[in-house]
Design an enzyme around this catalytic site. Structure first.
Site, PDB file in Angstrom:
ATOM      1  N   CYS A  25      -0.330  22.067  -8.457  1.00  0.00           N
ATOM      2  CA  CYS A  25       0.431  23.060  -7.690  1.00  0.00           C
ATOM      3  C   CYS A  25      -0.120  23.305  -6.288  1.00  0.00           C
ATOM      4  O   CYS A  25       0.438  24.081  -5.533  1.00  0.00           O
ATOM      5  CB  CYS A  25       0.544  24.374  -8.463  1.00  0.00           C
ATOM      6  SG  CYS A  25       1.561  24.209  -9.941  1.00  0.00           S
ATOM      7  N   HIS A  75      16.263  28.322  -1.563  1.00  0.00           N
ATOM      8  CA  HIS A  75      16.104  27.119  -0.743  1.00  0.00           C
ATOM      9  C   HIS A  75      15.153  27.327   0.438  1.00  0.00           C
ATOM     10  O   HIS A  75      15.308  26.709   1.491  1.00  0.00           O
ATOM     11  CB  HIS A  75      17.461  26.563  -0.292  1.00  0.00           C
ATOM     12  CG  HIS A  75      18.166  25.857  -1.407  1.00  0.00           C
ATOM     13  ND1 HIS A  75      18.861  26.549  -2.370  1.00  0.00           N
ATOM     14  CD2 HIS A  75      18.229  24.545  -1.733  1.00  0.00           C
ATOM     15  CE1 HIS A  75      19.361  25.673  -3.228  1.00  0.00           C
ATOM     16  NE2 HIS A  75      18.981  24.456  -2.878  1.00  0.00           N
ATOM     17  N   GLU A 136       9.647  30.692 -14.084  1.00  0.00           N
ATOM     18  CA  GLU A 136       9.364  29.592 -13.162  1.00  0.00           C
ATOM     19  C   GLU A 136       9.786  28.248 -13.761  1.00  0.00           C
ATOM     20  O   GLU A 136      10.278  27.374 -13.058  1.00  0.00           O
ATOM     21  CB  GLU A 136       7.869  29.592 -12.846  1.00  0.00           C
ATOM     22  CG  GLU A 136       7.440  28.572 -11.836  1.00  0.00           C
ATOM     23  CD  GLU A 136       5.966  28.686 -11.499  1.00  0.00           C
ATOM     24  OE1 GLU A 136       5.608  29.576 -10.711  1.00  0.00           O
ATOM     25  OE2 GLU A 136       5.176  27.888 -12.040  1.00  0.00           O
TER      26      GLU A 136
END
Length: 149
Positions: A25, A75, A136
């Site tokens: 990550c 986005h 998530e």
């Protein structure tokens, strides 16, 4: 009249990277987030009110969450502004990408705290934020409960 909890669900796509993290990550990647927003209050008992029987109109809750969270984060790529990712963020912004620089590490845990503060400020006085759940992945989520805070 009884207190009632109502929940509205939202979804949005957001990219992020965790600076200093020791796993995958640390790389820029994205998630299809699912946000559940639960508020609590008493249904309106005035039968002359057009919102009679509602705790809050789902449309009114949608407007708040859409303006504060979904329209902002959808986005976009989120970076902690206190890291070297700022250079990457500037480059992406130059290329007309949507970038958010925040004061925290953009984990689900920290995002859900940020979201709670934003939503609480916009709710009518008689409605309280009860809980948030930010999913998530299919198997990973963070939760915020008013009773814990």
């Amino acid at each position: 009249m009884s207190n009632i909890r109502i929940t509205k669900q939202f979804s949005f796509e957001t990219g992020h990277a965790l600076y200093g993290y020791d796993g995958k990550c640390k790389n820029v990647h994205g998630h299809s987030y699912k946000l559940s927003v639960t508020v609590i209050g008493k249904p309106i008992s005035d039968n002359t009110n057009v919102k009679y029987g509602m705790v809050i109109d789902f449309g009114d809750l949608k407007k708040i969450v859409k303006e504060e969270i979904v329209d902002v984060f959808d986005h976009a790529t989120v970076f902690n502004k206190n890291t070297p990712h700022v250079e990457l963020a500037k480059e992406l912004q130059k290329r007309d990408h949507s970038v958010l620089l925040v004061d925290y590490q953009p984990t689900s845990e920290m995002m859900v705290i940020d979201f709670a503060e934003k939503i609480k400020q916009r709710l009518p006085e008689n409605i309280k934020l009860h809980a948030l759940r930010l999913q998530e992945t299919d198997s990973s989520y963070a939760e915020w409960f008013a009773s814990d805070n």
